[in-house]
Design a protein around this motif. Structure first.
Motif, PDB file in Angstrom:
ATOM      1  N   PHE A 178     -33.367 -44.177 -39.841  1.00  0.00           N
ATOM      2  CA  PHE A 178     -33.851 -43.030 -40.180  1.00  0.00           C
ATOM      3  C   PHE A 178     -32.280 -42.398 -41.031  1.00  0.00           C
ATOM      4  CE2 PHE A 178     -37.173 -44.211 -37.535  1.00  0.00           C
ATOM      5  CZ  PHE A 178     -38.274 -43.713 -37.897  1.00  0.00           C
ATOM      6  N   SER A 179     -31.158 -43.372 -40.528  1.00  0.00           N
ATOM      7  CA  SER A 179     -30.094 -42.049 -40.899  1.00  0.00           C
ATOM      8  C   SER A 179     -29.641 -42.474 -42.930  1.00  0.00           C
ATOM      9  CB  SER A 179     -28.485 -42.820 -40.379  1.00  0.00           C
ATOM     10  OG  SER A 179     -28.653 -43.915 -40.579  1.00  0.00           O
ATOM     11  N   VAL A 180     -29.538 -43.240 -43.053  1.00  0.00           N
ATOM     12  CA  VAL A 180     -29.724 -43.482 -44.326  1.00  0.00           C
ATOM     13  C   VAL A 180     -30.982 -43.371 -45.407  1.00  0.00           C
ATOM     14  CG1 VAL A 180     -28.472 -45.327 -44.104  1.00  0.00           C
ATOM     15  CG2 VAL A 180     -30.971 -45.978 -44.404  1.00  0.00           C
ATOM     16  N   VAL A 181     -32.311 -43.072 -44.927  1.00  0.00           N
ATOM     17  CA  VAL A 181     -33.173 -42.835 -45.714  1.00  0.00           C
ATOM     18  C   VAL A 181     -33.160 -41.258 -46.541  1.00  0.00           C
ATOM     19  CG1 VAL A 181     -35.803 -41.317 -46.360  1.00  0.00           C
ATOM     20  CG2 VAL A 181     -35.063 -43.869 -44.706  1.00  0.00           C
ATOM     21  N   PRO A 182     -32.020 -40.224 -45.871  1.00  0.00           N
ATOM     22  CA  PRO A 182     -31.856 -39.054 -47.115  1.00  0.00           C
ATOM     23  C   PRO A 182     -30.944 -39.607 -47.894  1.00  0.00           C
ATOM     24  CG  PRO A 182     -31.778 -38.780 -45.026  1.00  0.00           C
ATOM     25  CD  PRO A 182     -31.679 -39.988 -45.147  1.00  0.00           C
ATOM     26  N   LEU A 183     -30.207 -40.636 -48.574  1.00  0.00           N
ATOM     27  CA  LEU A 183     -29.134 -40.961 -48.929  1.00  0.00           C
ATOM     28  C   LEU A 183     -29.196 -41.803 -50.280  1.00  0.00           C
ATOM     29  CD1 LEU A 183     -26.463 -41.758 -46.500  1.00  0.00           C
ATOM     30  CD2 LEU A 183     -26.418 -39.599 -47.962  1.00  0.00           C
ATOM     31  N   ARG A 184     -30.682 -42.356 -49.856  1.00  0.00           N
ATOM     32  CA  ARG A 184     -31.208 -43.306 -50.888  1.00  0.00           C
ATOM     33  C   ARG A 184     -31.014 -43.258 -51.850  1.00  0.00           C
ATOM     34  NH1 ARG A 184     -35.290 -41.492 -49.458  1.00  0.00           N
ATOM     35  NH2 ARG A 184     -37.637 -40.227 -50.556  1.00  0.00           N
ATOM     36  N   LYS A 185     -32.210 -42.239 -52.858  1.00  0.00           N
ATOM     37  CA  LYS A 185     -32.127 -41.513 -53.652  1.00  0.00           C
ATOM     38  C   LYS A 185     -30.101 -41.002 -54.557  1.00  0.00           C
ATOM     39  CE  LYS A 185     -33.093 -37.330 -56.878  1.00  0.00           C
ATOM     40  NZ  LYS A 185     -31.810 -37.216 -57.463  1.00  0.00           N
ATOM     41  N   ILE A 186     -29.610 -40.947 -53.957  1.00  0.00           N
ATOM     42  CA  ILE A 186     -28.024 -40.334 -53.943  1.00  0.00           C
ATOM     43  C   ILE A 186     -26.819 -41.921 -54.669  1.00  0.00           C
ATOM     44  CG2 ILE A 186     -25.932 -39.262 -53.634  1.00  0.00           C
ATOM     45  CD1 ILE A 186     -26.994 -37.817 -52.304  1.00  0.00           C
ATOM     46  N   THR A 398     -37.705 -35.880 -46.282  1.00  0.00           N
ATOM     47  CA  THR A 398     -36.479 -35.701 -45.676  1.00  0.00           C
ATOM     48  C   THR A 398     -36.772 -35.257 -44.173  1.00  0.00           C
ATOM     49  OG1 THR A 398     -35.392 -35.258 -47.495  1.00  0.00           O
ATOM     50  CG2 THR A 398     -34.230 -34.221 -45.097  1.00  0.00           C
ATOM     51  N   TRP A 399     -38.044 -34.621 -43.759  1.00  0.00           N
ATOM     52  CA  TRP A 399     -37.879 -34.233 -42.586  1.00  0.00           C
ATOM     53  C   TRP A 399     -38.875 -34.955 -41.591  1.00  0.00           C
ATOM     54  CZ3 TRP A 399     -43.095 -35.272 -40.328  1.00  0.00           C
ATOM     55  CH2 TRP A 399     -44.198 -35.252 -41.337  1.00  0.00           C
ATOM     56  N   PHE A 400     -38.975 -36.250 -42.227  1.00  0.00           N
ATOM     57  CA  PHE A 400     -39.548 -37.050 -41.814  1.00  0.00           C
ATOM     58  C   PHE A 400     -38.477 -38.314 -40.734  1.00  0.00           C
ATOM     59  CE2 PHE A 400     -40.566 -41.762 -41.479  1.00  0.00           C
ATOM     60  CZ  PHE A 400     -41.921 -41.598 -40.623  1.00  0.00           C
ATOM     61  N   ALA A 401     -37.675 -37.649 -41.362  1.00  0.00           N
ATOM     62  CA  ALA A 401     -36.138 -39.041 -41.857  1.00  0.00           C
ATOM     63  C   ALA A 401     -35.405 -38.455 -40.789  1.00  0.00           C
ATOM     64  CB  ALA A 401     -35.389 -39.438 -42.806  1.00  0.00           C
ATOM     65  N   PHE A 471     -33.593 -51.333 -50.495  1.00  0.00           N
ATOM     66  CA  PHE A 471     -34.077 -49.790 -51.165  1.00  0.00           C
ATOM     67  C   PHE A 471     -33.712 -50.898 -52.504  1.00  0.00           C
ATOM     68  CE2 PHE A 471     -33.898 -46.209 -47.984  1.00  0.00           C
ATOM     69  CZ  PHE A 471     -35.651 -46.573 -48.162  1.00  0.00           C
ATOM     70  N   LYS A 472     -32.202 -51.363 -52.501  1.00  0.00           N
ATOM     71  CA  LYS A 472     -31.974 -51.900 -53.935  1.00  0.00           C
ATOM     72  C   LYS A 472     -33.094 -52.736 -54.707  1.00  0.00           C
ATOM     73  CE  LYS A 472     -28.940 -51.848 -56.854  1.00  0.00           C
ATOM     74  NZ  LYS A 472     -28.641 -50.669 -58.298  1.00  0.00           N
ATOM     75  N   THR A 473     -33.117 -53.714 -53.700  1.00  0.00           N
ATOM     76  CA  THR A 473     -33.832 -54.964 -54.269  1.00  0.00           C
ATOM     77  C   THR A 473     -35.417 -54.057 -54.559  1.00  0.00           C
ATOM     78  OG1 THR A 473     -32.907 -56.421 -52.435  1.00  0.00           O
ATOM     79  CG2 THR A 473     -35.404 -57.241 -52.895  1.00  0.00           C
ATOM     80  N   PRO A 481     -40.516 -47.724 -51.860  1.00  0.00           N
ATOM     81  CA  PRO A 481     -39.049 -47.358 -50.701  1.00  0.00           C
ATOM     82  C   PRO A 481     -40.019 -46.950 -49.373  1.00  0.00           C
ATOM     83  CG  PRO A 481     -39.125 -45.938 -52.782  1.00  0.00           C
ATOM     84  CD  PRO A 481     -39.661 -46.462 -53.563  1.00  0.00           C
ATOM     85  N   ARG A 482     -41.584 -46.400 -49.637  1.00  0.00           N
ATOM     86  CA  ARG A 482     -42.301 -46.608 -48.817  1.00  0.00           C
ATOM     87  C   ARG A 482     -42.374 -48.017 -47.521  1.00  0.00           C
ATOM     88  NH1 ARG A 482     -46.497 -41.824 -49.063  1.00  0.00           N
ATOM     89  NH2 ARG A 482     -45.513 -39.896 -49.776  1.00  0.00           N
ATOM     90  N   SER A 483     -43.074 -48.863 -48.762  1.00  0.00           N
ATOM     91  CA  SER A 483     -43.232 -50.148 -48.469  1.00  0.00           C
ATOM     92  C   SER A 483     -42.335 -51.106 -48.032  1.00  0.00           C
ATOM     93  CB  SER A 483     -43.624 -51.049 -49.235  1.00  0.00           C
ATOM     94  OG  SER A 483     -43.310 -51.440 -50.112  1.00  0.00           O
ATOM     95  N   MET A 484     -40.573 -50.611 -48.423  1.00  0.00           N
ATOM     96  CA  MET A 484     -39.605 -50.875 -47.681  1.00  0.00           C
ATOM     97  C   MET A 484     -38.989 -50.832 -46.821  1.00  0.00           C
ATOM     98  SD  MET A 484     -38.129 -53.389 -49.920  1.00  0.00           S
ATOM     99  CE  MET A 484     -39.541 -53.680 -50.216  1.00  0.00           C
TER     100      MET A 484
END
Length: 666
Positions: A178-186, A398-401, A471-473, A481-484
């Motif tokens: 959960f900690s890295v989900v908000p960072l995936r786009k950046i 983001t609220w979910f993460a 996420f990169k894969t 991203p959801r399935s990942m």
């Protein structure tokens, strides 16, 4: 003259047109997504299939045995992403082919589903490593404490049981997700970070799902199967000769009995020959160099100081004796290398982020013109457009993460003190490995608290880094991203159950597990225990002159890294890596020789036929590792059933053999 000039201008225009057309054609040829543009990308729910998770479960069990064996022998774990992707492709492709022949196939096998399998398997087997079964978790056991403490009056330990191990992993292993989900786009879209492992896995999966790649994958699986069978049968054959201590091919004194005494021998391990084929040549050579420096030079010299630097009558396994130098000097090199690379990566990351922020702000301020628009479109090619569009389509709120992280953190904070009562008064957010000296020493549970806190941090960091790689894969294979995220959660949940069960089989099947003379010595468990002990007791835990040597090797690790960086990539190929050099300081050089044999095999193969070696080398190596790793399952079952090998093949000196013959003759 004017007509001539006009003709020259027209010719230049034609040349430019042809050049642009040629560039566009080359771009189309290099485009991955144009190959798949006629194939529909399934929704994120359809990427998560029952067959994908069924295959993932089977492969997770197999890979957990492999990782567990590596954990409990030397602790060197190669990347198994290629094997997971290849085997996942093979199993599901076979599955769909059989069903297609019966006319019942509803959904074809896609690269997105292949990515889900790979993600789930790597997440599950990753718990076998980050779960600490060969390090901090087993380091809490009585077996390790008995070897590390010279006083047996009061021992601080917590023996492993299935219940608390599974509970501990469940409350700490999901925080990182959960900690890295908000960072995936950046990280992936804005800064376009490389993530080498995730990128390589994506290229592999994409290639499998092209007609040419599918043919190559079949050949690779065939090679993997051949060497899997060979490795498994070789392990089975060796088992017959291991009826007693120091028996079997793994104790073959290849270079003589004196060299064998100092851990220089080839132990016929198919696993580490395979690891040597996967690891870069510089890693294998560095490990061997470290073994020569330590076991070939340093330990014999320090051994001559017995009675001066340390008591002559002390146990060989005591850290107040020679064992202490082996452990702590190796730790000093690892810390030196780790700190150097930490600050190196941190400085480069900060500099890179600053440049990216500056570029983004500059682009936002520059007005859009036709020229800027065309250059922007050119920089973001067809593949990037398709991938970015899909990656941003299935957003994870983001609220979910944040909500998930807060909820799991609260559960962990409430639960962990019941598993480890030493953590009752500790704020989980401030846990660090060396922060427990203030708790009053080992008598107040400082060592176990340090190991438990280490486990919390290690699980969070490990699962977070794995998810970002996935996420990169997913970005490069058009997997949602959801399935990942869901497949990573499922894989982590599988690992929290499978890994402790696999470790429990080893723990019950081999009563000497964790001891230096065992087939599974779990060397890093002792290292982690003593790191925690050092944090609690301070430098008084070290033998004489050990601290000075630690300072020297800590500085040497930093100096070697500086020299490597100053020489550059082209000229630093002959400078060994300090981290790799430190590994055999405690373990010995036997596995380094195995790895160098694997490296030599690959080197000769590349000289004979580089294309074939590059295509099939990873498959052959994976077969060797998997076959030998899976043999541990039947060997553990035989040990639990009380079935012992019929023969003891042991090697002794000529003088000892004469005495044995004389004794038997009398």
């Amino acid at each position: 003259m004017e007509n001539r000039s006009q003709k020259m201008v027209e010719d230049e225009k034609e040349e430019r047109k042809e050049k642009v057309k040629k560039e566009e054609e080359e771009e189309e040829e290099l485009s991955v997504e144009r190959i798949f543009e006629n194939k529909e990308v399934p929704s994120w729910r359809k990427q998560l299939t029952l067959r994908a998770f069924t295959v993932s479960f089977v492969l997770s069990v197999m890979f957990c045995f492999i990782v567990m064996k590596l954990n409990l022998t030397t602790g060197i774990i190669p990347s198994l992403n290629v094997s997971a992707g290849l085997l996942g492709f093979f199993f599901v492709k076979t599955w769909t082919k059989v069903i297609a022949n019966s006319g019942l196939l509803r959904h074809p096998f896609t690269r997105q589903e292949n990515t889900v399998i790979q993600t789930c398997v790597v997440a599950s087997s990753g718990i076998a490593f980050s779960g600490g079964f060969g390090s901090y978790l087993f380091g809490m056991s009585e077996r390790v404490a008995q070897q590390s403490e010279h006083s047996k009056d009061v021992l601080e330990y917590k023996n492993p049981t299935l219940g608390w191990m599974i509970g501990f992993l469940f409350v700490v292993s999901f925080l990182g997700l959960f900690s890295v989900v908000p960072l995936r786009k950046i990280m992936i879209i804005d800064f376009k970070l490389t993530y080498p492992s995730g990128t390589a896995t994506a290229h592999l999966i994409n290639s499998f799902h092209t007609p040419e790649g599918a043919k190559l994958a079949k050949k690779q699986v065939r090679q993997l199967g051949k060497f899997f069978s060979f490795s498994f049968l070789w392990g089975f054959f060796q088992w017959f000769f291991t009826a007693g201590e120091d028996c079997g091919f793994s104790n073959f004194p290849t270079f003589g009995l004196k060299a064998y005494e100092y851990k220089f021998f080839f132990d016929f391990s198919a696993t580490y020959v395979g690891v040597g084929m996967i690891c870069p040549h510089i890693i294998n050579v560095s490990v061997l160099v470290g073994g020569i420096i330590s076991w070939g030079i340093m330990w014999p010299l320090i051994e001559n100081r017995k009675g001066n630097w340390y008591p002559a009558d002390i146990s060989p396994n005591s850290l107040q004796g020679l064992q202490g130098y082996k452990v702590f000097i190796g730790i000093a090199m690892i810390l030196g290398d780790g700190l150097y690379n930490f600050f190196k990566v941190l400085s480069r990351t900060v500099a890179g982020l600053f440049v990216k922020f500056h570029e983004r702000n500059a682009n936002m301020q520059i007005p859009v013109t036709e020229q800027n628009s065309s250059s922007s479109n050119k920089s973001q090619n067809y593949d990037d457009q398709q991938r970015t569009q899909l990656f941003l389509k299935d957003q994870i709120p983001t609220w979910f993460a944040i909500g998930g992280y807060v909820a799991i953190a609260a559960i962990s904070t409430a639960t962990l003190p019941h598993i480890f009562h030493q953590l009752k008064c500790i704020n989980i957010r401030k846990t660090r490995h060396f922060h427990y000296r203030s708790m009053g020493g080992s008598s107040n549970g400082g060592i176990l608290a340090g190991l438990a806190a280490c486990g919390v941090m290690m699980n969070i960091v490990s699962t977070a880094s794995d998810l970002m790689q996935d996420f990169k894969t997913g970005y490069l294979t058009l997997a949602s991203p959801r399935s990942m995220f869901v497949s990573q959660v499922m894989g982590t949940a599988m690992g929290c159950v499978i890994s402790p069960c696999v470790f429990w089989i080893f723990y019950k099947a081999f009563p000497d597990l964790g001891f230096p003379t065992s087939e599974y010595p779990a060397p890093f468990a002792t290292v982690y225990y003593n790191m925690a002990k050092l944090g609690v007791e301070g430098f008084s835990a070290l033998p004489d002159n050990c601290l000075k040597l630690c300072y020297g090797f800590f500085a040497a690790a930093i100096l070697i890294n500086l020299i490597r960086d100053c020489l550059g990539k082209k000229r630093s190929w002959f400078i060994p890596l300090p981290m790799a050099m430190a590994i055999p300081f405690y373990l010995g050089s036997y596995f380094a020789i195995d790895m160098c044999v694997g490296s030599l095999i690959l080197y000769i193969w590349q000289k004979i036929n580089k294309a074939k070696a590059d295509a099939f080398g990873p498959a052959v190596a994976s077969g060797l590792i998997c076959g030998d790793g899976i043999w541990t399952l039947p060997s553990s079952v035989l040990a639990l059933a009380g079935v012992k090998p019929p023969i003891c093949m042991k090697f002794v000196s000529r003088a000892t053999n004469s005495r044995v013959d004389k004794f038997l003759g009398s």
